[in-house]
Design a protein around this motif. Structure first.
Motif, mmCIF file in Angstrom:
data_model
loop_
_atom_site.group_PDB
_atom_site.id
_atom_site.type_symbol
_atom_site.label_atom_id
_atom_site.label_comp_id
_atom_site.label_asym_id
_atom_site.label_seq_id
_atom_site.Cartn_x
_atom_site.Cartn_y
_atom_site.Cartn_z
ATOM 1 N N GLY A 161 -10.574 -2.902 6.906
ATOM 2 C CA GLY A 161 -9.447 -2.807 7.683
ATOM 3 C C GLY A 161 -8.553 -1.580 7.727
ATOM 4 N N ARG A 162 -7.658 -1.331 8.153
ATOM 5 C CA ARG A 162 -6.752 -0.293 8.206
ATOM 6 C C ARG A 162 -6.555 0.517 6.863
ATOM 7 N NH1 ARG A 162 -2.353 0.804 12.876
ATOM 8 N NH2 ARG A 162 -1.850 3.029 12.388
ATOM 9 N N LEU A 174 -20.620 3.585 4.329
ATOM 10 C CA LEU A 174 -19.234 3.751 3.534
ATOM 11 C C LEU A 174 -18.293 3.680 4.717
ATOM 12 C CD1 LEU A 174 -19.782 5.913 0.679
ATOM 13 C CD2 LEU A 174 -19.312 3.698 0.460
ATOM 14 N N LYS A 175 -18.262 4.561 5.662
ATOM 15 C CA LYS A 175 -17.325 4.543 6.548
ATOM 16 C C LYS A 175 -17.073 3.187 7.399
ATOM 17 C CE LYS A 175 -16.547 8.366 9.087
ATOM 18 N NZ LYS A 175 -16.784 9.363 9.792
ATOM 19 N N LEU A 176 -18.371 2.583 7.805
ATOM 20 C CA LEU A 176 -18.386 1.454 8.493
ATOM 21 C C LEU A 176 -17.930 0.322 7.714
ATOM 22 C CD1 LEU A 176 -21.846 1.791 10.169
ATOM 23 C CD2 LEU A 176 -19.772 1.731 11.031
ATOM 24 N N GLN A 177 -18.037 0.274 6.362
ATOM 25 C CA GLN A 177 -17.337 -0.495 5.354
ATOM 26 C C GLN A 177 -15.859 -0.506 5.437
ATOM 27 O OE1 GLN A 177 -18.968 -3.104 3.905
ATOM 28 N NE2 GLN A 177 -17.001 -4.012 3.182
ATOM 29 N N ALA A 181 0.790 -1.197 0.082
ATOM 30 C CA ALA A 181 0.084 -0.043 -0.001
ATOM 31 C C ALA A 181 0.821 1.223 0.159
ATOM 32 C CB ALA A 181 -0.881 -0.023 1.137
ATOM 33 N N ALA A 182 2.002 1.209 0.732
ATOM 34 C CA ALA A 182 2.845 2.454 0.944
ATOM 35 C C ALA A 182 3.524 2.566 -0.349
ATOM 36 C CB ALA A 182 3.848 2.331 1.905
ATOM 37 N N ILE A 183 3.979 1.601 -1.283
ATOM 38 C CA ILE A 183 4.637 1.559 -2.550
ATOM 39 C C ILE A 183 3.416 1.972 -3.367
ATOM 40 C CG2 ILE A 183 5.512 0.287 -4.522
ATOM 41 C CD1 ILE A 183 6.808 -1.619 -2.223
ATOM 42 N N SER A 197 -10.268 4.962 -1.369
ATOM 43 C CA SER A 197 -9.977 3.835 -2.067
ATOM 44 C C SER A 197 -11.278 3.411 -2.522
ATOM 45 C CB SER A 197 -9.316 2.840 -1.427
ATOM 46 O OG SER A 197 -9.814 2.392 -0.010
ATOM 47 N N ILE A 198 -12.345 3.213 -1.505
ATOM 48 C CA ILE A 198 -13.924 2.673 -1.965
ATOM 49 C C ILE A 198 -14.352 3.446 -3.063
ATOM 50 C CG2 ILE A 198 -16.223 2.188 -0.919
ATOM 51 C CD1 ILE A 198 -14.851 1.867 1.805
#
Length: 77
Positions: free
Chosen positions: A50-51, A42-45, A17-19, A57-58
């Protein structure tokens, strides 16, 4: 005295993810008004996934899937 290598705190997934973040293309800001209930879902999803998952991204994933499904291949982008 020998030096010890410290174990990385990043998982392979977080490293990738960082890359990805470092090499992504330039971004443009998009401001939208959406129903509060949809925003909350959306926030709950994002939390459930995960972190490393963000609202951004969604939304990018949803927009990409939409364009893959409905875009005209003959229309130049």
């Amino acid at each position: 005295m020998s030096l010890k290598v410290k174990a990385s705190r990043r998982t392979d997934e977080r490293k990738q993810a960082a890359i990805d973040e470092a090499v992504r293309e330039e971004s443009a800001r998009l401001n939208l008004l959406i129903p509060e209930s949809l925003h909350r879902q959306l926030k709950l999803q994002a939390i459930a996934e995960g972190r490393h998952v963000t609202l951004t991204s969604i939304i990018i994933r949803a927009a990409t899937e939409y364009l893959d499904k409905y875009s005209d291949p003959d229309f130049p982008v």
